[in-house]
Design a protein around this motif. Structure first.
Motif, mmCIF file in Angstrom:
data_model
loop_
_atom_site.group_PDB
_atom_site.id
_atom_site.type_symbol
_atom_site.label_atom_id
_atom_site.label_comp_id
_atom_site.label_asym_id
_atom_site.label_seq_id
_atom_site.Cartn_x
_atom_site.Cartn_y
_atom_site.Cartn_z
ATOM 1 N N PHE A 128 -2.171 5.945 -4.786
ATOM 2 C CA PHE A 128 -1.625 6.474 -3.528
ATOM 3 C C PHE A 128 -1.132 7.909 -3.696
ATOM 4 O O PHE A 128 -1.198 8.712 -2.757
ATOM 5 C CB PHE A 128 -0.504 5.571 -3.007
ATOM 6 N N GLU A 129 -0.635 8.240 -4.863
ATOM 7 C CA GLU A 129 -0.228 9.625 -5.113
ATOM 8 C C GLU A 129 -1.411 10.578 -4.946
ATOM 9 O O GLU A 129 -1.267 11.686 -4.405
ATOM 10 C CB GLU A 129 0.350 9.758 -6.521
ATOM 11 N N VAL A 130 -2.573 10.152 -5.406
ATOM 12 C CA VAL A 130 -3.785 10.973 -5.250
ATOM 13 C C VAL A 130 -4.132 11.119 -3.772
ATOM 14 O O VAL A 130 -4.431 12.225 -3.299
ATOM 15 C CB VAL A 130 -4.958 10.359 -6.020
ATOM 16 N N PHE A 131 -4.085 10.020 -3.035
ATOM 17 C CA PHE A 131 -4.361 10.097 -1.603
ATOM 18 C C PHE A 131 -3.415 11.069 -0.913
ATOM 19 O O PHE A 131 -3.826 11.886 -0.072
ATOM 20 C CB PHE A 131 -4.214 8.719 -0.954
ATOM 21 N N GLU A 132 -2.138 10.953 -1.248
ATOM 22 C CA GLU A 132 -1.117 11.755 -0.562
ATOM 23 C C GLU A 132 -1.254 13.244 -0.837
ATOM 24 O O GLU A 132 -0.849 14.071 -0.021
ATOM 25 C CB GLU A 132 0.270 11.235 -0.959
ATOM 26 N N LEU A 151 -1.515 -6.760 -3.371
ATOM 27 C CA LEU A 151 -0.670 -5.912 -4.221
ATOM 28 C C LEU A 151 -0.913 -4.421 -3.952
ATOM 29 O O LEU A 151 0.020 -3.618 -3.997
ATOM 30 C CB LEU A 151 -0.899 -6.238 -5.696
ATOM 31 N N PHE A 152 -2.161 -4.053 -3.678
ATOM 32 C CA PHE A 152 -2.455 -2.665 -3.316
ATOM 33 C C PHE A 152 -1.760 -2.305 -2.007
ATOM 34 O O PHE A 152 -1.169 -1.225 -1.867
ATOM 35 C CB PHE A 152 -3.973 -2.487 -3.193
ATOM 36 N N LEU A 153 -1.792 -3.217 -1.039
ATOM 37 C CA LEU A 153 -1.139 -2.976 0.247
ATOM 38 C C LEU A 153 0.379 -2.883 0.082
ATOM 39 O O LEU A 153 1.028 -2.045 0.734
ATOM 40 C CB LEU A 153 -1.489 -4.097 1.224
ATOM 41 N N GLN A 154 0.935 -3.720 -0.768
ATOM 42 C CA GLN A 154 2.381 -3.661 -1.011
ATOM 43 C C GLN A 154 2.781 -2.301 -1.573
ATOM 44 O O GLN A 154 3.812 -1.740 -1.185
ATOM 45 C CB GLN A 154 2.799 -4.769 -1.972
ATOM 46 N N ALA A 155 1.977 -1.775 -2.496
ATOM 47 C CA ALA A 155 2.276 -0.464 -3.075
ATOM 48 C C ALA A 155 2.262 0.607 -1.999
ATOM 49 O O ALA A 155 3.127 1.495 -1.974
ATOM 50 C CB ALA A 155 1.268 -0.135 -4.174
ATOM 51 N N GLY A 156 1.293 0.521 -1.084
ATOM 52 C CA GLY A 156 1.236 1.498 -0.011
ATOM 53 C C GLY A 156 2.378 1.352 0.978
ATOM 54 O O GLY A 156 2.993 2.340 1.391
ATOM 55 N N LYS A 157 2.676 0.122 1.337
ATOM 56 C CA LYS A 157 3.750 -0.119 2.297
ATOM 57 C C LYS A 157 5.089 0.390 1.775
ATOM 58 O O LYS A 157 5.902 0.943 2.529
ATOM 59 C CB LYS A 157 3.830 -1.620 2.612
ATOM 60 N N SER A 158 5.322 0.232 0.480
ATOM 61 C CA SER A 158 6.581 0.700 -0.116
ATOM 62 C C SER A 158 6.701 2.221 -0.078
ATOM 63 O O SER A 158 7.794 2.765 -0.198
ATOM 64 C CB SER A 158 6.695 0.209 -1.564
ATOM 65 N N ARG A 159 5.570 2.914 0.118
ATOM 66 C CA ARG A 159 5.557 4.373 0.192
ATOM 67 C C ARG A 159 5.480 4.872 1.630
ATOM 68 O O ARG A 159 5.288 6.065 1.880
ATOM 69 C CB ARG A 159 4.371 4.916 -0.612
ATOM 70 N N GLY A 160 5.591 3.929 2.584
ATOM 71 C CA GLY A 160 5.612 4.328 3.984
ATOM 72 C C GLY A 160 4.265 4.320 4.685
ATOM 73 O O GLY A 160 4.141 4.814 5.806
#
Length: 267
Positions: A128-132, A151-160
């Motif tokens: 997600f850091e790369v995407f951002e 788990l991938f979705l959870q990581a994204g959701k935690s970043r907004g």
């Protein structure tokens, strides 16, 4: 035996189609290893077989380079893919994935993955850091095709991020929804743009090897991307030099073959 001239031409044509396809849409693809490196393949079975009506091509033919669970693995001269024969029907796939995939075919895989949650949180957060870095701050909607436990979705959701997942396994869907995630039950092909909307990122992580027609799936994913969106693709590196080395040194069989679950083999 190395790939024939015609096979390399077919695969290079596929590469150029992808390059043209993505360049026209102003996309960037993030990869960890070069996606079109063709290592030599040790041919174990020399017979040629012909497959009809697969991926929109009338006839498929090539060399059988492996056998697994009653299926041949065909290095196809017609479409440029390595794929299973015979291909499972849509009905067979609908039987395998919703109920049987993690209970009968891969028992214990859910528990194993949950025991590794911290590792996956770190790995997916880095993605997600790369995407951002590539998108404006107001571009934070992601679709994960084949989201498993979410788990991938959870990581994204935690970043907004606004997150949506698609998963054919009933167990995977239940786990994701239990954690408050928007997970749709079914196959990617079942959902329309009207139902899903547009996305800034579409994640295809360990997905293309499971589908009958990867090109059509990528085409559909492209249609769901917002302008300038990102498509992230991850596939196994099969028939690789590392796998061939392990096979030889440890006297193992083709342990990376997984028919009929893995329908395509990339390297």
């Amino acid at each position: 035996n190395t790939a024939t001239t015609s096979q390399l031409k077919l695969r290079n044509d596929f590469r150029m189609r992808l390059f043209t396809f993505f360049a026209g849409a102003e996309l960037e693809i993030f990869i960890n290893v070069p996606p079109f490196i063709f290592c030599s393949i040790s041919v174990q079975y020399s017979q040629t077989i012909v497959v009809a009506d697969f991926m929109g091509i009338t006839t498929h033919s090539g060399i059988t380079i492996g056998q697994n669970n009653g299926y041949a693995i065909l290095d196809c001269e017609s479409c440029g893919f390595i794929h299973v024969h015979p291909k499972p029907t849509i009905e067979q796939m609908q039987d395998i994935y919703p109920k049987e995939y993690y209970s009968s075919h891969y028992p214990g895989w859910i528990e194993k993955t949950l025991s590794e949650q911290e590792y996956w949180r770190i790995a997916f957060s880095r993605r997600f850091e790369v995407f951002e870095k590539q998108l404006p701050e107001n571009r934070r909607r992601v679709l994960d095709v084949g989201c498993f436990l979410g788990l991938f979705l959870q990581a994204g959701k935690s970043r907004g991020w606004s997150v949506v997942g698609i998963e054919p396994s009933e167990q995977g869907v239940a786990h994701g929804r239990k954690n408050g995630l928007d997970v749709r039950h079914g196959f990617f092909e079942d959902f329309s743009e009207h139902e899903l909307g547009k996305f800034d990122v579409i994640n295809l992580s360990l997905t293309l090897e499971h589908v009958l027609d990867p090109i059509s799936l990528i085409d559909k994913a492209h249609g769901l991307l917002s302008a300038g969106g990102l498509l992230c693709i991850e596939v196994p590196n099969d028939f690789s030099a590392l796998q061939q080395g392990v096979k030889k040194v440890l006297d193992k069989d083709d342990y990376w073959l997984s028919a009929p679950h893995h329908l395509k083999y990339f390297n």
